[in-house]
Design an enzyme around this catalytic site. Structure first.
Site, PDB file in Angstrom:
ATOM      1  CB  SER A  48     -20.851  -5.445   5.109  1.00 52.87           C
ATOM      2  OG  SER A  48     -19.945  -4.962   4.192  1.00 52.87           O
ATOM      3  CE  LYS A  90       0.733   0.503   0.081  1.00 53.82           C
ATOM      4  NZ  LYS A  90      -0.399   0.994  -0.531  1.00 53.82           N
ATOM      5  CB  THR A  91       6.740   1.936  -2.734  1.00 52.31           C
ATOM      6  OG1 THR A  91       6.205   1.069  -2.391  1.00 52.31           O
ATOM      7  CG2 THR A  91       8.105   1.150  -3.070  1.00 52.31           C
ATOM      8  N   GLY A 113      -1.961  -0.911   3.177  1.00 48.04           N
ATOM      9  CA  GLY A 113      -3.517   0.468   2.407  1.00 48.04           C
ATOM     10  C   GLY A 113      -3.342   0.292   1.555  1.00 48.04           C
ATOM     11  N   PRO A 114      -3.926   0.455   0.674  1.00 49.77           N
ATOM     12  CG  PRO A 114      -6.443   1.163   0.110  1.00 49.77           C
ATOM     13  CD  PRO A 114      -4.747   1.434   0.763  1.00 49.77           C
ATOM     14  N   PRO A 115      -3.366   0.280  -2.949  1.00 50.94           N
ATOM     15  CG  PRO A 115      -3.538  -1.705  -4.963  1.00 50.94           C
ATOM     16  CD  PRO A 115      -4.591  -0.938  -3.723  1.00 50.94           C
ATOM     17  N   GLY A 116      -1.243   2.319  -5.086  1.00 51.04           N
ATOM     18  CA  GLY A 116      -1.000   4.060  -5.338  1.00 51.04           C
ATOM     19  C   GLY A 116      -1.660   4.642  -4.205  1.00 51.04           C
ATOM     20  CE  LYS A 157     -17.797  -2.237   3.985  1.00 48.14           C
ATOM     21  NZ  LYS A 157     -18.297  -2.327   5.295  1.00 48.14           N
TER      22      LYS A 157
HETATM   23  P1  ADP Z   1       2.268   1.945  -3.530  1.00 48.76           P
HETATM   24  O1  ADP Z   1       3.638   1.695  -2.648  1.00 48.76           O
HETATM   25  O2  ADP Z   1       1.524   2.552  -1.560  1.00 48.76           O
HETATM   26  O3  ADP Z   1       0.873   1.138  -3.923  1.00 48.76           O
HETATM   27  P2  ADP Z   1       3.604   4.380  -4.528  1.00 48.76           P
HETATM   28  O4  ADP Z   1       4.446   4.636  -3.892  1.00 48.76           O
HETATM   29  O5  ADP Z   1       3.430   3.537  -5.892  1.00 48.76           O
HETATM   30  O6  ADP Z   1       1.474   3.324  -4.002  1.00 48.76           O
HETATM   31  O7  ADP Z   1       3.145   5.766  -5.700  1.00 48.76           O
HETATM   32  C1  ADP Z   1       2.108   5.321  -6.422  1.00 48.76           C
HETATM   33  C2  ADP Z   1       2.430   7.173  -6.940  1.00 48.76           C
HETATM   34  O8  ADP Z   1       2.270   8.240  -6.396  1.00 48.76           O
HETATM   35  C3  ADP Z   1       4.226   7.433  -6.853  1.00 48.76           C
HETATM   36  O9  ADP Z   1       4.594   8.227  -7.518  1.00 48.76           O
HETATM   37  C4  ADP Z   1       3.894   8.518  -5.811  1.00 48.76           C
HETATM   38  O10 ADP Z   1       4.789   9.574  -5.621  1.00 48.76           O
HETATM   39  C5  ADP Z   1       2.525   8.495  -6.001  1.00 48.76           C
HETATM   40  N1  ADP Z   1       1.668   9.694  -4.757  1.00 48.76           N
HETATM   41  C6  ADP Z   1       0.892   8.959  -4.317  1.00 48.76           C
HETATM   42  N2  ADP Z   1       1.138   9.325  -2.759  1.00 48.76           N
HETATM   43  C7  ADP Z   1       1.799  10.103  -2.841  1.00 48.76           C
HETATM   44  C8  ADP Z   1       1.442  11.958  -1.927  1.00 48.76           C
HETATM   45  N3  ADP Z   1       0.398  12.077  -0.385  1.00 48.76           N
HETATM   46  N4  ADP Z   1       1.868  12.968  -2.246  1.00 48.76           N
HETATM   47  C9  ADP Z   1       2.567  12.611  -3.023  1.00 48.76           C
HETATM   48  N5  ADP Z   1       2.518  11.575  -3.896  1.00 48.76           N
HETATM   49  C10 ADP Z   1       1.779  10.672  -3.923  1.00 48.76           C
END
Ligand code: ADP
Length: 787
Positions: free
Chosen positions: A686, A369-370, A363-366, A729
């Protein structure tokens, strides 16, 4: 003709002294001790007579008594006593004798009170004057003797030199024998040789033999000396090195640590194969010279191996209720992944040996996932390690370098295991879609071996050279797109998609998670900083534009930072942020409100695009002017997108009449299609319906509804084909304040996947033909169509 002859002179009886290990030659003087009673008796008898006696060597020099004639050699020397020295109070005496003639003992005349023998005195002939052979032998002897003197350190005194000037071979032989070191039996041989030339030849032979021995002694000595020197040198250097290390504070490295290592290996619970290998390495270490580079490599190896959790693992928390609570506490939403983890635990409960789970969070950043991966590790009670794969090109980064490389280390997988400290951690492999591959090897092949449940129970790191069982590891990979993940890897993984959040979800995440987290980080409590929903919505809409919440979190962090600074500086005691009060903290809004309202516009259409970072609204602007039928496309477009534009043009030409477009437009109008934000590359099929709608609007002058957004590929015949990324989208559409979204009819089933909040907020129109799209998007009923 033999010139050598022996003449028998007379028989005589002489007192006899047996010699032990020495001999006397005619014409030479010798001093020796007389201790034995019989010998002293013989000496006395000689002194009372004409001071001559017979000296002959014992066959066994160590024997104290002479039992009979057989214990003595036959040939000895008739000698004259020159001096007797007695020390008062002591038994023995020192005598100086001079040899006169060789003598042959025919029998022992008496044994008591002292020995006496009947001796035939032998007078050897001198070698004939000027004999060439004698001269040659003497010269040879001289040469050998010089060498011998050099080698042995013997002083060739003048007397000896004078003797060598003599021409009497027998005499020379006797003199030389008396003067140098020779074994007593060899001396006896010389004594027994009565023929002078043979005697000298014998002496020369013996001299050569002595020289050989000297040579041998020399080389042995040199070798030993060399070894000694080397050892001394090393010792010296080591001593210096130790001093230097002590100066540098590194001295502990000199301690002999092999015993410690042995003990450590014995203490650590290791599989047999591992401990055998480590003992072998310790054995090698023991043989290394101090300070060698190899020793350092072995130590590093041992240290690392001892830190690897070969048999250590943690107990899983299989209480699904508790795990669920822990996951919910950390993250809002993300139902799919939470459910998947609970399923995993349920299966583990029933089948504890189940192995090889690899999740891929896509999925998209932020989008968390991590952070959810970390939270999974925590909730399950596992250790965890995180490896970023972005930009790794080299296989060795995954699997390690062989020990022979300078600075070799294990690869990231084993380093991760080492850091986690257990053999069953949650291993997060970030950015698996950014793994490179080039001439340095293909890291994905190594990764595949690590991930594949079929192979990974025997994962071999090049550095460790020992198999490690990775089958208990829970692998979670993350990626922004599946397109660049090597297919072989993608096949092995179970993909869980993270779509991105709606504004409402973002609001909930910000309020319940991000704000409390950041407040805590900045040392603020709930009273010192409050942000109401209105302000939070404004941050989401006007300060960020993203699918995830990474920027949102950064903005909230900025607010916290500034609040903390304000409180510390005494500007205020607390802060309550409402909508409209953000500029003070975050500066002017970065994004204008995209909500354009209902104002319809000619030639401006909202398209929807899908990018790596989620959905985006993508506007198309079309301008028409008089000209010669040129079509211009700008805005950093890819080939597929350009082709879509040509397809739209062809469709419009074919249906000009129905669409109300002037049929000759392609000859007398120039058309310019532009997509704003030219810096961002855009491509994909698209945008077909978007371009087509813009063209028709511009060519007919009918405005386009601005609360409508669309996505779909078109064909020359005006069919609308399905597209991907619908979920992202539609979220982008909602973010931009769109009310109606036109989607291809074939995408209708995908609506089920769309977030319920989004589905409820938007009006969907499904289209299988362009005409449906145009009907929905153009404001024909407004009467603008007559323009
Ligand atoms: P990714 O790995 O997808 O790029 P991160 O895991 O680094 O994203 O998430 C970015 C920040 O957003 C982190 O501080 C994370 O705890 C917070 N965050 C993202 N999704 C949620 C969620 N559903 N509930 C609480 N915090 C979230």
């Amino acid at each position: 003709m033999d010139t050598e002859a022996t003449t028998v002179s007379r028989y005589q009886v002489f007192p006899l002294i047996p010699l032990r290990g020495i001999s006397v030659f005619p014409g030479m003087r010798l001093i020796f001790d007389v201790d034995r009673e019989e010998s002293l008796g013989a000496l006395n008898a000689a002194m009372e007579g004409d001071q001559t006696l017979f000296l002959v060597a014992q066959r066994d020099p160590s024997a104290d008594n002479v039992g009979g004639a057989d214990d003595l050699f036959k040939i000895g020397t008739v000698s004259r006593v020159h001096q007797v020295l007695r020390v008062p109070g002591e038994e023995g005496a020192k005598v100086m004798v001079e040899g006169i003639d060789r003598g042959y003992m025919s029998r022992l005349a008496a044994a008591k009170p002292y020995l006496s023998a009947q001796v035939e005195v032998l007078q050897s002939e001198t070698s004939p004057r000027g004999a060439v052979k004698a001269e040659a032998l003497i010269r040879q002897c001289y040469g050998l003797l010089e060498k011998y003197a050099q080698g042995s350190g013997l002083e060739l005194d003048d007397v000896l030199r004078d003797i060598l000037g003599s021409s009497d071979a027998g005499y020379v032989a006797d003199y030389v024998t008396q003067s140098i070191y020779m074994r007593y039996d060899q001396k006896q041989m010389v004594l027994e040789e009565l023929r002078p030339m043979r005697r000298l030849a014998l002496v020369n032979r013996l001299l050569r033999w002595e020289l050989d021995i000297l040579d041998m002694e020399h080389s042995i000595h040199e070798e030993t000396a060399k070894n000694m020197k080397r050892a001394q040198r090393e010792m010296f250097l080591r001593e210096q090195l130790r001093t230097i290390q002590a100066e540098l504070g590194e001295e502990e490295s000199y301690t002999d640590d092999t015993e410690e290592y042995r003990a450590a290996v014995a203490r650590a619970k290791l599989p047999k194969e591992v401990s055998a290998k480590l003992y072998k390495e310790i054995g090698r270490l023991a043989k290394q010279p101090f300070g060698s580079a190899e020793a350092a490599v072995i130590r590093t190896y041992l240290d690392i191996c001892l830190e690897i959790p070969w048999e250590r693992s943690t107990e899983d928390n299989l209480d699904t209720e508790a795990v669920r609570r822990a996951l919910d506490a950390d993250h809002f939403g993300l139902e799919k992944i939470k459910k998947r983890v609970l399923e995993y635990l349920a299966v583990r409960k029933l089948a504890p040996d189940q192995k090889g789970t690899i999740l891929c969070l896509l999925g998209p950043p932020g989008t968390g996932k991590t952070s959810i991966a970390l939270s999974i590790a925590r909730a399950m009670g596992r250790k965890m390690c995180r490896i970023s794969l972005g930009g790794i090109h080299d296989e060795a980064e995954i699997r390690g370098h062989r020990k022979t490389y300078v600075g070799a280390m294990p690869g990231r997988i084993m380093t991760g295991i080492q850091q986690a400290g257990s053999r069953n951690p949650v291993m997060v492999l970030d950015e698996i879609d950014k793994l490179g591959s080039d001439y340095r090897g293909d890291p994905s092949a190594a990764l595949l071996e690590a991930l594949d449940p079929e192979q990974n129970s025997q994962f071999r790191d090049h550095f460790l050279e020992l198999p490690f069982d990775l089958s208990e590891v829970f692998f979670i990979t993350t990626a922004n797109t599946a397109d660049t993940i090597p297919p072989a890897l993608l096949d092995r993984m179970e993909v869980v998609e993270f779509a991105g959040y709606t504004d409402e979800e973002k609001l909930a995440i910000a309020r319940d998670h991000l704000l409390p987290k950041q407040r805590k980080k900045h040392g603020l409590n709930g009273n010192q900083l409050r942000i109401n929903d209105g302000a939070m919505r404004e941050i989401i809409a006007r300060y960020t534009r993203e699918s995830g919440v990474r920027l949102l979190e950064q903005q909230i962090a900025a607010v916290c930072r500034k609040t903390a600074a304000g409180i510390v500086e005494g500007q205020f005691k607390s802060k309550y942020l409402r909508a409209g009060s953000l500029e003070e903290f975050l500066g002017p809004a970065k994004y204008r409100d995209q909500r354009t309202g209902g104002q319809a516009e000619v030639g401006l259409v909202h398209g929807l695009a899908w990018t790596r970072v989620g959905g985006e609204m993508l506007d198309a602007e079309v301008g028409v002017m008089d000209g010669s039928g040129k079509l211009e496309l700008t805005g950093n477009l890819g080939d597929v997108m350009k082709e879509s534009a040509h397809a739209a043009m062809s469709y419009i030409r074919a249906h000009a009449a129905e669409l109300g477009v002037e049929p000759a437009f392609y000859k007398n109008k120039d058309i310019h299609i532009h997509f704003p934000e030219g810096a961002v590359p855009k491509d994909g099929p698209s945008a077909g319906v978007t371009i087509c709608t813009g063209l028709v609007s511009a060519l007919t002058g009918v405005p386009v509804r601005q609360d409508v957004a669309m996505t779909g590929e078109i064909t020359l015949r005006g069919r609308v084909l399905p597209i991907g990324g619908l979920r992202e989208k539609t979220m982008a559409a909602l973010r931009a304040g769109i009310h109606t979204v036109i989607i291809p009819a074939e995408n209708e089933p995908d609506l089920a996947d769309i977030d319920p909040a989004v589905r409820a907020a938007l009006n969907f129109i499904t289209a299988s033909r362009v005409e449906t799209v145009l009907d929905a998007a153009l404001c024909r009923e407004d009467g603008h169509a007559e323009d």
